[in-house]
Design a protein around this motif. Structure first.
Motif, PDB file in Angstrom:
ATOM      1  N   ALA A  78       0.932  -1.212   0.053  1.00 14.20           N
ATOM      2  CA  ALA A  78      -0.022  -0.244  -0.078  1.00 14.20           C
ATOM      3  C   ALA A  78       1.048   1.189   0.098  1.00 14.20           C
ATOM      4  O   ALA A  78       0.590   2.259  -0.660  1.00 14.20           O
ATOM      5  N   ALA A  79       1.823   1.107   0.768  1.00 15.18           N
ATOM      6  CA  ALA A  79       2.848   2.457   0.781  1.00 15.18           C
ATOM      7  C   ALA A  79       3.561   2.434  -0.431  1.00 15.18           C
ATOM      8  O   ALA A  79       3.460   3.722  -1.016  1.00 15.18           O
ATOM      9  N   HIS A  81       2.243   1.621  -3.368  1.00 16.36           N
ATOM     10  CA  HIS A  81       1.459   1.860  -4.442  1.00 16.36           C
ATOM     11  C   HIS A  81       1.210   3.521  -4.214  1.00 16.36           C
ATOM     12  O   HIS A  81       1.308   4.383  -5.332  1.00 16.36           O
ATOM     13  N   GLU A  82       1.200   4.080  -3.154  1.00 13.32           N
ATOM     14  CA  GLU A  82       0.919   5.593  -2.948  1.00 13.32           C
ATOM     15  C   GLU A  82       2.252   6.548  -3.249  1.00 13.32           C
ATOM     16  O   GLU A  82       2.281   7.372  -4.178  1.00 13.32           O
ATOM     17  N   GLU A  83       3.427   5.963  -2.965  1.00 14.19           N
ATOM     18  CA  GLU A  83       4.741   6.461  -3.303  1.00 14.19           C
ATOM     19  C   GLU A  83       4.849   6.402  -4.882  1.00 14.19           C
ATOM     20  O   GLU A  83       5.303   7.484  -5.551  1.00 14.19           O
ATOM     21  N   ARG A  85       2.496   5.852  -7.490  1.00  8.13           N
ATOM     22  CA  ARG A  85       1.617   6.805  -7.961  1.00  8.13           C
ATOM     23  C   ARG A  85       1.754   8.119  -7.817  1.00  8.13           C
ATOM     24  O   ARG A  85       1.719   9.105  -8.829  1.00  8.13           O
ATOM     25  N   ALA A  86       2.257   8.591  -6.637  1.00  6.21           N
ATOM     26  CA  ALA A  86       2.581  10.120  -6.298  1.00  6.21           C
ATOM     27  C   ALA A  86       3.772  10.578  -7.425  1.00  6.21           C
ATOM     28  O   ALA A  86       3.739  11.632  -7.607  1.00  6.21           O
TER      29      ALA A  86
END
Length: 132
Positions: A78-79, A81-83, A85-86
């Motif tokens: 999940a982390a 994914h966020e990193e 995507r950002a």
């Protein structure tokens, strides 16, 4: 028996600079070594217990072989994914807990090589084996 001392996955990108930006900049892989000079230089990245080498160049990307994937274990899908995507990395599929218990997220490199980012939960048999 063949004695293997080291190994690495070799990728020949269509645009080495774009691929170096992806693997080194966007994925944040650490450089193990570089060789040669200029935009065609080779770059070897650390991949946990292995290495990924970008070297040479091809004119057109090969059609991805559906049986070949780059598998990268991460501590927290999940982390990641966020990193990613950002950071502008296209997410092919967000993290999903698979029936076999691993959490997998799919991305692709600039030439379309499928990459699976995998989180191994603490209670998964890969990590946890009672009585051992």
């Amino acid at each position: 028996m063949v004695q293997v001392l080291s190994s690495r996955t070799l990728i020949r990108p269509t645009d080495p600079e774009r691929s170096r930006d992806f693997y080194g900049g966007r994925l944040g892989l650490a450089v193990a070594r570089e060789f040669g000079t200029g935009p065609e230089r080779g770059t070897v990245y650390f991949l946990g217990g292995g290495f990924l080498e970008l070297s040479g160049r091809v004119q057109t990307p090969p059609d991805p072989d559906p049986s070949v994937r780059l598998w990268l274990q991460v501590p927290d899908a999940a982390a990641a994914h966020e990193e990613l995507r950002a950071g502008g990395v296209e997410i092919v599929r967000p993290p999903v807990k698979e029936p076999w218990g691993l959490v997998e997220m799919w991305i692709a490199d600039p030439d379309g090589l499928p990459i699976v980012l995998v989180e191994v939960p603490a209670d998964h048999p890969i990590r946890y084996r009672p009585g051992i």
